[in-house]
Design an enzyme around this catalytic site. Structure first.
Site, PDB file in Angstrom:
ATOM      1  N   ARG A 120       0.808  -1.240   0.000  1.00 56.37           N
ATOM      2  CA  ARG A 120       0.000   0.000   0.000  1.00 56.37           C
ATOM      3  C   ARG A 120       0.835   1.281   0.000  1.00 56.37           C
ATOM      4  O   ARG A 120       0.350   2.356   0.350  1.00 56.37           O
ATOM      5  CB  ARG A 120      -0.973   0.028   1.180  1.00 56.37           C
ATOM      6  CG  ARG A 120      -1.941  -1.131   1.175  1.00 56.37           C
ATOM      7  CD  ARG A 120      -3.068  -0.904   2.155  1.00 56.37           C
ATOM      8  NE  ARG A 120      -3.927  -2.069   2.183  1.00 56.37           N
ATOM      9  CZ  ARG A 120      -3.750  -3.114   2.985  1.00 56.37           C
ATOM     10  NH1 ARG A 120      -2.741  -3.121   3.839  1.00 56.37           N
ATOM     11  NH2 ARG A 120      -4.577  -4.126   2.942  1.00 56.37           N
ATOM     12  N   LYS A 142       3.206  11.413 -11.194  1.00 61.85           N
ATOM     13  CA  LYS A 142       2.453  10.524 -12.087  1.00 61.85           C
ATOM     14  C   LYS A 142       3.274   9.254 -12.289  1.00 61.85           C
ATOM     15  O   LYS A 142       4.446   9.322 -12.670  1.00 61.85           O
ATOM     16  CB  LYS A 142       2.201  11.185 -13.437  1.00 61.85           C
ATOM     17  CG  LYS A 142       1.069  12.197 -13.415  1.00 61.85           C
ATOM     18  CD  LYS A 142       0.721  12.642 -14.823  1.00 61.85           C
ATOM     19  CE  LYS A 142      -0.408  13.645 -14.835  1.00 61.85           C
ATOM     20  NZ  LYS A 142      -0.687  14.145 -16.193  1.00 61.85           N
ATOM     21  N   GLU A 184      10.340  19.195 -23.963  1.00 61.21           N
ATOM     22  CA  GLU A 184       9.578  19.522 -22.743  1.00 61.21           C
ATOM     23  C   GLU A 184      10.079  20.836 -22.131  1.00 61.21           C
ATOM     24  O   GLU A 184       9.305  21.578 -21.539  1.00 61.21           O
ATOM     25  CB  GLU A 184       9.674  18.387 -21.717  1.00 61.21           C
ATOM     26  CG  GLU A 184       9.105  17.051 -22.187  1.00 61.21           C
ATOM     27  CD  GLU A 184       7.565  17.003 -22.226  1.00 61.21           C
ATOM     28  OE1 GLU A 184       6.911  17.977 -21.814  1.00 61.21           O
ATOM     29  OE2 GLU A 184       7.035  15.969 -22.698  1.00 61.21           O
ATOM     30  N   LYS A 226       7.214  23.354 -13.206  1.00 66.63           N
ATOM     31  CA  LYS A 226       6.420  22.140 -12.985  1.00 66.63           C
ATOM     32  C   LYS A 226       6.023  22.025 -11.513  1.00 66.63           C
ATOM     33  O   LYS A 226       4.883  21.680 -11.193  1.00 66.63           O
ATOM     34  CB  LYS A 226       7.157  20.881 -13.453  1.00 66.63           C
ATOM     35  CG  LYS A 226       6.323  19.634 -13.179  1.00 66.63           C
ATOM     36  CD  LYS A 226       6.448  18.532 -14.161  1.00 66.63           C
ATOM     37  CE  LYS A 226       5.364  17.469 -13.865  1.00 66.63           C
ATOM     38  NZ  LYS A 226       5.474  16.278 -14.658  1.00 66.63           N
ATOM     39  N   GLU A 236      -4.497  16.937 -11.199  1.00 68.43           N
ATOM     40  CA  GLU A 236      -4.962  17.344 -12.522  1.00 68.43           C
ATOM     41  C   GLU A 236      -6.479  17.510 -12.592  1.00 68.43           C
ATOM     42  O   GLU A 236      -7.153  16.967 -13.457  1.00 68.43           O
ATOM     43  CB  GLU A 236      -4.478  16.347 -13.587  1.00 68.43           C
ATOM     44  CG  GLU A 236      -4.472  16.960 -14.977  1.00 68.43           C
ATOM     45  CD  GLU A 236      -3.704  16.120 -15.989  1.00 68.43           C
ATOM     46  OE1 GLU A 236      -2.560  15.735 -15.720  1.00 68.43           O
ATOM     47  OE2 GLU A 236      -4.281  15.882 -17.055  1.00 68.43           O
ATOM     48  N   ARG A 240      -3.258  21.783 -13.801  1.00 66.33           N
ATOM     49  CA  ARG A 240      -2.152  20.899 -14.214  1.00 66.33           C
ATOM     50  C   ARG A 240      -2.264  20.517 -15.686  1.00 66.33           C
ATOM     51  O   ARG A 240      -1.268  20.167 -16.319  1.00 66.33           O
ATOM     52  CB  ARG A 240      -2.110  19.648 -13.330  1.00 66.33           C
ATOM     53  CG  ARG A 240      -0.931  18.755 -13.656  1.00 66.33           C
ATOM     54  CD  ARG A 240      -0.631  17.743 -12.578  1.00 66.33           C
ATOM     55  NE  ARG A 240       0.471  16.892 -12.974  1.00 66.33           N
ATOM     56  CZ  ARG A 240       1.125  16.072 -12.166  1.00 66.33           C
ATOM     57  NH1 ARG A 240       0.791  15.997 -10.903  1.00 66.33           N
ATOM     58  NH2 ARG A 240       2.121  15.329 -12.616  1.00 66.33           N
ATOM     59  N   ASN A 244       0.011  19.678 -20.395  1.00 72.52           N
ATOM     60  CA  ASN A 244      -0.259  18.816 -21.555  1.00 72.52           C
ATOM     61  C   ASN A 244      -0.248  19.586 -22.876  1.00 72.52           C
ATOM     62  O   ASN A 244      -0.707  19.058 -23.892  1.00 72.52           O
ATOM     63  CB  ASN A 244      -1.607  18.114 -21.379  1.00 72.52           C
ATOM     64  CG  ASN A 244      -1.550  17.117 -20.247  1.00 72.52           C
ATOM     65  OD1 ASN A 244      -0.539  16.440 -20.072  1.00 72.52           O
ATOM     66  ND2 ASN A 244      -2.604  17.062 -19.458  1.00 72.52           N
ATOM     67  N   HIS A 247       0.488  17.787 -25.994  1.00 70.20           N
ATOM     68  CA  HIS A 247       0.534  16.356 -25.677  1.00 70.20           C
ATOM     69  C   HIS A 247      -0.650  15.569 -26.237  1.00 70.20           C
ATOM     70  O   HIS A 247      -0.517  14.371 -26.479  1.00 70.20           O
ATOM     71  CB  HIS A 247       0.634  16.138 -24.172  1.00 70.20           C
ATOM     72  CG  HIS A 247       2.011  16.383 -23.632  1.00 70.20           C
ATOM     73  ND1 HIS A 247       2.667  17.579 -23.802  1.00 70.20           N
ATOM     74  CD2 HIS A 247       2.863  15.588 -22.939  1.00 70.20           C
ATOM     75  CE1 HIS A 247       3.848  17.509 -23.224  1.00 70.20           C
ATOM     76  NE2 HIS A 247       4.000  16.313 -22.695  1.00 70.20           N
ATOM     77  N   HIS A 251       0.418  12.452 -28.053  1.00 71.12           N
ATOM     78  CA  HIS A 251       0.032  11.082 -27.686  1.00 71.12           C
ATOM     79  C   HIS A 251      -0.633  10.381 -28.868  1.00 71.12           C
ATOM     80  O   HIS A 251      -0.433   9.183 -29.079  1.00 71.12           O
ATOM     81  CB  HIS A 251      -0.916  11.090 -26.482  1.00 71.12           C
ATOM     82  CG  HIS A 251      -0.235  11.466 -25.196  1.00 71.12           C
ATOM     83  ND1 HIS A 251      -0.905  11.989 -24.123  1.00 71.12           N
ATOM     84  CD2 HIS A 251       1.063  11.390 -24.824  1.00 71.12           C
ATOM     85  CE1 HIS A 251      -0.049  12.219 -23.136  1.00 71.12           C
ATOM     86  NE2 HIS A 251       1.151  11.877 -23.547  1.00 71.12           N
ATOM     87  N   HIS A 264       8.903   9.946 -27.397  1.00 72.10           N
ATOM     88  CA  HIS A 264       7.851  10.753 -26.771  1.00 72.10           C
ATOM     89  C   HIS A 264       8.087  12.262 -26.992  1.00 72.10           C
ATOM     90  O   HIS A 264       7.192  12.989 -27.429  1.00 72.10           O
ATOM     91  CB  HIS A 264       7.803  10.419 -25.270  1.00 72.10           C
ATOM     92  CG  HIS A 264       6.840  11.243 -24.487  1.00 72.10           C
ATOM     93  ND1 HIS A 264       5.474  11.079 -24.577  1.00 72.10           N
ATOM     94  CD2 HIS A 264       7.034  12.259 -23.598  1.00 72.10           C
ATOM     95  CE1 HIS A 264       4.873  11.949 -23.777  1.00 72.10           C
ATOM     96  NE2 HIS A 264       5.806  12.673 -23.172  1.00 72.10           N
TER      97      HIS A 264
END
Ligand code: NAD
Ligand code: GLY
Length: 359
Positions: A120, A142, A184, A226, A236, A240, A244, A247, A251, A264
């Protein structure tokens, strides 16, 4: 000179990004963030370069194990995640252990998800070794693995206890990976800081030459931006999303091309060009800003024209992106370099225009 950037989260979950050159190998560097046990998660390429230094920084840990995972996006899977959990179980790690992610975004995302879920949740330290991981994936919590149906579909928000950002690791990074990570960095200038974008324009040659002082400044400013965005909106729910920028297009490009031929950061660069074109089309940015972004991406060696992508396939793939809410595609658009906002219900015609012009 070393820097400490705080990711300011609620309660005791705030953590530092320790930034400098030559940090790895400092004795007891990780002592404040570890207890008696640790598992270093890395891959064979990175381990050969940096594991000895990391071991020297972990002398305060009595029980240290190492697990190497496969190298590359195709290993960011549930099987790899299970292999990391097996290493923790087989070596009898308990809840006081710390997972140390030593590598690029693939290692960081898999190791982070394992740390989030083992018993956990156990300790996590990120030691990013690519430019992309230094400025993006190691910061903000993330973590994820891919599913055959989509990228990052299985994961968790799970913050590290510290990020050790040593720009010295970039000396060995292949040129193409370096340039992809730089996409980035450009993003941070576009979304939040026009003077930083100006600085990137005037220092691009030194950055590509990996001048240490320039690298530290570029990573520092990126991480500061960031950290601020993540502190405002950790999960998000709103702001946030600005991270993106480019992105959703990116993606989709990765999905349509099958992830292998394009990195990427390269997909993000192509996506940012499309996002700038969309911003002009929607009247949010002017042609000069669009040109500046195109030009900086081009000067970074991130040429996007060669992409041969079917327009309909790309639009389809954009519909699968996690940024779609209630069936409505929401995209981040640029309101002039240094500022972005969310556009909902972007007309399909405008999207098609951006896709065909932005390459
Ligand atoms: P990567 O982890 O695949 O690393 C790129 C390559 O560089 C690998 O072959 C690796 O072995 C090698 N390498 C790493 N460090 C090196 C070094 N110092 N010297 C020489 N070689 C080195 O790729 P990446 O670009 O770092 O990460 C991409 C991943 O990050 C994607 O899976 C993406 O989804 C994820 N990501 C996550 C977040 C997040 O917020 N969690 C954000 C952006 C991207
Ligand atoms: N890379 C986008 C984010 O961390 O939110």
């Amino acid at each position: 000179m070393n820097h400490r950037i705080e990711v300011a989260l609620a309660g005791e979950r705030s953590y530092p990004i320790m930034l400098g050159k030559g940090l790895l190998g400092t004795p007891n560097l990780l002592e404040p963030y570890t207890r008696n046990q640790a598992l270093v998660v890395t891959n064979a390429a990175v381990s050969g370069l940096f594991l000895d230094q990391v071991r020297r920084s972990l002398t305060s840990v009595d029980h240290l194990d190492v697990v190497e995972i496969g190298d590359g996006e195709r290993f960011k899977t549930l099987d790899t995640y299970a292999a990391v959990l097996d290493a923790l179980v087989d070596n009898r790690h308990n809840r006081t252990t710390t997972v140390v992610a030593l590598g690029g975004g693939v290692v960081g995302d898999v190791a982070g998800f394992a740390a989030a879920t083992y018993q956990r949740g156990v300790g996590l330290v990120q030691i990013p070794t690519t430019l992309l991981a230094l400025v993006d994936s190691s910061v903000g919590g993330k973590t994820a693995v891919n599913h055959p149906a989509g990228k990052n579909l299985i994961g968790a928000f799970y913050q590290p206890h510290a990020v050790i950002a040593d720009v010295g690791v970039l000396a060995t990074l292949p040129e193409r990976e370096f340039r992809a990570g730089f996409a980035e960095v450009i993003k941070y200038g576009i979304i939040a800081d026009q003077p930083f974008f100006d600085w990137l324009e005037s220092h691009i040659d030194e950055i590509l030459d990996r001048d240490p002082a320039c690298l530290i400044h570029a990573v520092r400013r990126s991480c500061e931006i960031k950290a601020r965005v993540v502190a405002d909106d950790e999960r998000e729910q709103g702001r946030r999303m600005i991270l993106n920028f480019g992105h959703t297009f990116g993606h989709a490009i990765e999905a349509v091309t099958g992830y292998e031929p394009i990195l990427h950061g390269e997909a993000v660069a192509a996506g940012m060009v499309m996002a700038m074109d969309l911003s002009v089309r929607l009247g949010r940015s002017d042609d000069r800003d669009r040109h500046r972004v195109h030009r900086l991406i081009e000067r970074s060696g991130l040429v996007t024209e060669a992409l041969d992508i079917d327009e309909d396939a790309l639009l389809d793939a954009m519909g699968m992106d996690k940024k779609v809410m209630d069936g409505r595609l929401r995209l981040i658009v640029c309101d002039g370099i240094g500022s972005v906002s969310v556009a909902s219900d972007v007309p399909e015609q405008a999207l098609r225009w951006a896709i065909t012009h932005g390459r």
